[in-house]
Design an enzyme around this catalytic site. Structure first.
Site, PDB file in Angstrom:
ATOM      1  N   GLU A  15      19.796  -9.889   3.881  1.00 10.94           N
ATOM      2  CA  GLU A  15      20.638  -9.053   4.345  1.00 10.94           C
ATOM      3  C   GLU A  15      21.746  -9.776   5.194  1.00 10.94           C
ATOM      4  O   GLU A  15      21.540 -10.279   6.086  1.00 10.94           O
ATOM      5  CB  GLU A  15      20.239  -7.945   5.077  1.00 10.94           C
ATOM      6  CG  GLU A  15      21.391  -6.779   5.228  1.00 10.94           C
ATOM      7  CD  GLU A  15      20.632  -5.383   5.540  1.00 10.94           C
ATOM      8  OE1 GLU A  15      21.195  -4.243   5.985  1.00 10.94           O
ATOM      9  OE2 GLU A  15      19.224  -5.257   5.156  1.00 10.94           O
ATOM     10  N   GLN A  55       5.894  -8.796  10.936  1.00  7.51           N
ATOM     11  CA  GLN A  55       6.042  -9.986   9.957  1.00  7.51           C
ATOM     12  C   GLN A  55       5.206 -11.043  10.459  1.00  7.51           C
ATOM     13  O   GLN A  55       5.348 -11.491  11.380  1.00  7.51           O
ATOM     14  CB  GLN A  55       7.467 -10.277  10.127  1.00  7.51           C
ATOM     15  CG  GLN A  55       7.790 -11.736   9.232  1.00  7.51           C
ATOM     16  CD  GLN A  55       9.062 -12.132   9.606  1.00  7.51           C
ATOM     17  OE1 GLN A  55       9.599 -12.112  10.714  1.00  7.51           O
ATOM     18  NE2 GLN A  55       9.623 -12.898   8.636  1.00  7.51           N
ATOM     19  N   GLY A  56       4.116 -11.268   9.733  1.00  5.92           N
ATOM     20  CA  GLY A  56       3.124 -12.329   9.978  1.00  5.92           C
ATOM     21  C   GLY A  56       3.456 -13.585   9.056  1.00  5.92           C
ATOM     22  O   GLY A  56       2.580 -13.944   8.224  1.00  5.92           O
ATOM     23  N   SER A  83       6.483 -10.084  16.255  1.00  2.18           N
ATOM     24  CA  SER A  83       7.134  -8.857  16.912  1.00  2.18           C
ATOM     25  C   SER A  83       6.448  -7.749  16.636  1.00  2.18           C
ATOM     26  O   SER A  83       6.305  -7.452  15.393  1.00  2.18           O
ATOM     27  CB  SER A  83       8.566  -8.910  16.526  1.00  2.18           C
ATOM     28  OG  SER A  83       9.128  -9.966  17.046  1.00  2.18           O
ATOM     29  N   SER A  95       5.020 -16.805  11.187  1.00  2.61           N
ATOM     30  CA  SER A  95       5.134 -18.119  11.919  1.00  2.61           C
ATOM     31  C   SER A  95       3.423 -18.200  12.474  1.00  2.61           C
ATOM     32  O   SER A  95       2.543 -17.157  12.748  1.00  2.61           O
ATOM     33  CB  SER A  95       5.778 -17.961  13.297  1.00  2.61           C
ATOM     34  OG  SER A  95       7.074 -17.712  12.946  1.00  2.61           O
ATOM     35  N   GLU A  98      19.438 -24.584  14.821  1.00  2.00           N
ATOM     36  CA  GLU A  98      19.215 -26.000  14.553  1.00  2.00           C
ATOM     37  C   GLU A  98      19.337 -26.116  13.091  1.00  2.00           C
ATOM     38  O   GLU A  98      19.858 -26.913  12.256  1.00  2.00           O
ATOM     39  CB  GLU A  98      18.168 -26.821  15.326  1.00  2.00           C
ATOM     40  CG  GLU A  98      18.648 -27.100  16.783  1.00  2.00           C
ATOM     41  CD  GLU A  98      18.398 -25.870  17.490  1.00  2.00           C
ATOM     42  OE1 GLU A  98      17.527 -24.923  17.142  1.00  2.00           O
ATOM     43  OE2 GLU A  98      18.797 -25.935  18.733  1.00  2.00           O
TER      44      GLU A  98
HETATM   45  C1  FAD Z   1      11.673 -13.370  20.075  1.00  2.00           C
HETATM   46  C2  FAD Z   1      11.006 -13.734  18.830  1.00  2.00           C
HETATM   47  C3  FAD Z   1      10.733 -13.014  17.740  1.00  2.00           C
HETATM   48  C4  FAD Z   1      10.015 -13.523  16.808  1.00  2.00           C
HETATM   49  N1  FAD Z   1       9.514 -12.805  15.594  1.00  2.00           N
HETATM   50  C5  FAD Z   1       8.573 -13.235  14.762  1.00  2.00           C
HETATM   51  C6  FAD Z   1       7.997 -12.200  13.986  1.00  2.00           C
HETATM   52  O1  FAD Z   1       8.135 -10.897  13.997  1.00  2.00           O
HETATM   53  N2  FAD Z   1       7.145 -13.082  12.912  1.00  2.00           N
HETATM   54  C7  FAD Z   1       6.907 -14.234  12.636  1.00  2.00           C
HETATM   55  O2  FAD Z   1       6.559 -14.824  11.977  1.00  2.00           O
HETATM   56  N3  FAD Z   1       7.889 -15.088  13.634  1.00  2.00           N
HETATM   57  C8  FAD Z   1       8.583 -14.654  14.465  1.00  2.00           C
HETATM   58  N4  FAD Z   1       9.260 -15.370  15.542  1.00  2.00           N
HETATM   59  C9  FAD Z   1       9.095 -16.688  15.230  1.00  2.00           C
HETATM   60  C10 FAD Z   1      10.089 -17.435  14.798  1.00  2.00           C
HETATM   61  O3  FAD Z   1      10.391 -17.297  13.324  1.00  2.00           O
HETATM   62  C11 FAD Z   1       9.968 -19.100  15.039  1.00  2.00           C
HETATM   63  O4  FAD Z   1       9.966 -19.164  16.634  1.00  2.00           O
HETATM   64  C12 FAD Z   1      11.299 -19.968  14.695  1.00  2.00           C
HETATM   65  O5  FAD Z   1      11.060 -19.965  13.301  1.00  2.00           O
HETATM   66  C13 FAD Z   1      10.852 -21.509  15.193  1.00  2.00           C
HETATM   67  O6  FAD Z   1       9.808 -21.909  15.026  1.00  2.00           O
HETATM   68  P1  FAD Z   1       9.064 -22.580  16.412  1.00  2.00           P
HETATM   69  O7  FAD Z   1       8.880 -21.475  17.184  1.00  2.00           O
HETATM   70  O8  FAD Z   1       7.645 -22.863  15.788  1.00  2.00           O
HETATM   71  O9  FAD Z   1       9.721 -23.785  16.656  1.00  2.00           O
HETATM   72  P2  FAD Z   1       9.618 -25.300  15.824  1.00  2.00           P
HETATM   73  O10 FAD Z   1       9.852 -25.047  14.610  1.00  2.00           O
HETATM   74  O11 FAD Z   1       8.551 -25.932  16.600  1.00  2.00           O
HETATM   75  O12 FAD Z   1      10.980 -25.872  16.428  1.00  2.00           O
HETATM   76  C14 FAD Z   1      11.088 -26.464  17.863  1.00  2.00           C
HETATM   77  C15 FAD Z   1      12.390 -26.688  18.212  1.00  2.00           C
HETATM   78  O13 FAD Z   1      12.818 -27.904  17.129  1.00  2.00           O
HETATM   79  C16 FAD Z   1      13.927 -27.651  16.608  1.00  2.00           C
HETATM   80  N5  FAD Z   1      13.542 -27.885  15.058  1.00  2.00           N
HETATM   81  C17 FAD Z   1      12.614 -27.842  14.182  1.00  2.00           C
HETATM   82  N6  FAD Z   1      12.667 -28.367  13.015  1.00  2.00           N
HETATM   83  C18 FAD Z   1      13.895 -29.023  13.040  1.00  2.00           C
HETATM   84  C19 FAD Z   1      14.590 -29.678  12.143  1.00  2.00           C
HETATM   85  N7  FAD Z   1      14.190 -30.046  10.938  1.00  2.00           N
HETATM   86  N8  FAD Z   1      15.907 -30.120  12.384  1.00  2.00           N
HETATM   87  C20 FAD Z   1      16.373 -29.839  13.803  1.00  2.00           C
HETATM   88  N9  FAD Z   1      15.760 -29.145  14.572  1.00  2.00           N
HETATM   89  C21 FAD Z   1      14.359 -28.799  14.402  1.00  2.00           C
HETATM   90  C22 FAD Z   1      14.041 -25.867  16.339  1.00  2.00           C
HETATM   91  O14 FAD Z   1      15.274 -25.666  15.934  1.00  2.00           O
HETATM   92  C23 FAD Z   1      13.339 -25.772  17.682  1.00  2.00           C
HETATM   93  O15 FAD Z   1      14.535 -25.892  18.823  1.00  2.00           O
HETATM   94  C24 FAD Z   1       9.983 -14.983  16.604  1.00  2.00           C
HETATM   95  C25 FAD Z   1      10.235 -15.754  17.759  1.00  2.00           C
HETATM   96  C26 FAD Z   1      10.893 -15.216  18.845  1.00  2.00           C
HETATM   97  C27 FAD Z   1      11.469 -16.158  19.633  1.00  2.00           C
END
Ligand code: FAD
Length: 396
Positions: A244, A126-127, A161, A129, A381
């Site tokens: 789902e 899944q591309g 992932s 993030s 969050e």
């Molecule tokens: C193990 C793992 C597997 C993953 N696999 C994939 C994958 O296969 N494909 C893919 O595309 N992505 C994947 N992801 C990415 C995942 O979807 C993102 O990490 C997630 O959406 C959070 O984005 P970020 O890491 O940029 O954190 P940010 O969005 O930068 O958030 C940082 C912190 O701020 C908080 N925050 C952000 N915005 C708000 C708000 N509006 N209100 C309150 N709190 C907020 C968040 O909850 C978090 O605690 C994976 C992540 C992990 C950890």
């Protein structure tokens, strides 16, 4: 707990247990029990058995290779697989892009991609993030520009992932700059072997390689690999992420943790005393069990509402938050039970010594990896924001 599950579905549960006993290789069962990583070949061989049985895609419509089962039957099926230590198959094909394709894709795309998703021959990643687009996904910057009959894609994805094992990526890209950022996004199916794709590993706290950075440098993607219409990527992404609800809390995993708590709690510690002999420990474990049963009852109530066709916009968020928080709580309890022993990251061999060793030595890697559960799939969050929005109206 079988609250609200029919006799027929309970009889079906026995059928599933018998199938697992005959079809799941002991090696795979041991690895799942010990929280060890499975190889792609092991995953695919298990998927193939489910496929041959006609059970690989419980939630898909029958005419696309699914089962046509009721939600209750799907629930029972997933529960038995989980409790029987069958591996969770990667969600990217079967649970994410598959339903998008049979709902929105062209006939050619369905014929080309659905069979490989069902058999497990094609692995997807899944591309979505990017370094500056996670929770705020609509701000993503990977750009796709039409050049003849190809899109030329440049940008960077992160936390992808299984990208190192995947054949294909479903990739959210910007095809237009629009005042509302969501409106300029499109969904492309990108072959991971294309020139210009570079996959770089990210090693996680548990010492494993599940995650990657993916660099896309002028990757040429045939225009026919666009899903649906250009500019509708956000709609498909929302469909994909919210598709789902059954099993989102992963109750079997939580129940396995509970069994591990009882097993480890019964073992004498270095002072010769079992934790379960201590009323304070018994209370902590009982509190966990009570919350687990409450979550299970909530999931079953959600399922009954969904079967009755009632809209339940908050359900997925409630189950996701409660399920992941309970997982982290179970792992913390297990870690406390292990005491100083938990500080050592075990070898795979140590984890295979015996069923109890599998439980003991699986604790620390599981605790470390479990931190991610409240981040991926939409952070907790963000889920709380969604719930608050439903309860109190959108933030002003
Ligand atoms: C193990 C793992 C597997 C993953 N696999 C994939 C994958 O296969 N494909 C893919 O595309 N992505 C994947 N992801 C990415 C995942 O979807 C993102 O990490 C997630 O959406 C959070 O984005 P970020 O890491 O940029 O954190 P940010 O969005 O930068 O958030 C940082 C912190 O701020 C908080 N925050 C952000 N915005 C708000 C708000 N509006 N209100 C309150 N709190 C907020 C968040 O909850 C978090 O605690 C994976 C992540 C992990 C950890």
């Amino acid at each position: 707990m079988n609250f609200g599950i029919s006799r027929d579905d309970l009889a079906f549960a026995s059928e599933v247990r018998a199938f697992i006993a005959g079809a799941l290789p002991e090696e795979i069962r041991t690895k799942v029990r010990s929280e060890l990583r499975l190889t792609r070949a092991e995953m695919t061989s298990w998927q193939r058995r489910l496929f041959d049985q006609g059970w690989v895609a419980p939630a898909w419509p029958r005419d696309h290779g699914g089962t046509g089962w009721s939600l209750a039957r799907q629930y029972v099926f997933k529960r038995e697989l989980g409790l029987g230590f069958a591996p969770d198959l990667p969600a990217f094909g079967l649970q994410m892009i598959g339903p998008v394709l049979y709902t929105f894709a062209s006939q050619e795309q369905k014929q080309r991609y659905l069979p490989g998703i069902l058999t497990g021959e094609t692995w997807w990643c899944q591309g979505f993030s990017e370094p500056n687009a996670g929770s705020d996904l609509a701000s993503l910057k990977t750009r796709a520009t039409l050049d003849g009959n190809h899109y030329v894609v440049s940008g960077q994805k992160i936390w992808t992932s299984l990208a190192h094992l995947a054949d294909m990526m479903f990739c959210l890209v910007r095809t237009e700059s629009t005042p509302k950022p969501q409106a300029g996004l499109s969904l492309l199916l990108l072959d991971m072997r294309s020139p210009g794709v570079t996959v770089r590993p990210i090693i996680t706290l548990d010492g494993h390689h599940h995650l990657n950075e993916v660099f896309l440098d002028a990757v040429r993607v045939p225009q026919e690999n666009l899903v649906g219409e250009p500019g509708r990527g956000w709609t498909y992404a929302k469909f994909l992420l919210g598709h789902e609800r059954i099993g989102i809390a992963n109750i079997p995993r939580l129940r396995r943790r509970f069994a591990a708590l009882l097993e480890l709690g019964a073992q004498p510690n270095c002072h010769g005393r079992a934790a379960l002999a201590d009323p304070a420990w018994r209370r902590r474990i009982a509190d966990y069990e009570i919350d687990l049963k409450a979550l299970e009852a909530t999931e079953l109530a959600t399922l009954r509402r969904a079967e009755a066709g009632a809209a339940d916009a908050m359900a997925a968020s409630v189950l996701k938050v409660a399920g992941t928080e309970l997982l982290q709580r179970a792992d913390t309890l297990l870690w406390d039970l292990m005491g100083a022993e938990a500080a050592v990251l075990p070898t795979d061999a140590a984890r295979r010594e015996s069923p109890l060793a599998a439980v003991r030595y699986g604790v620390t890697p599981a605790l470390l990896h479990g931190r991610a559960a409240s981040i991926y799939g939409g952070s907790n969050e963000i889920q709380r924001n969604i719930m608050a929005g439903h309860l109190f109206g959108p933030a002003t």
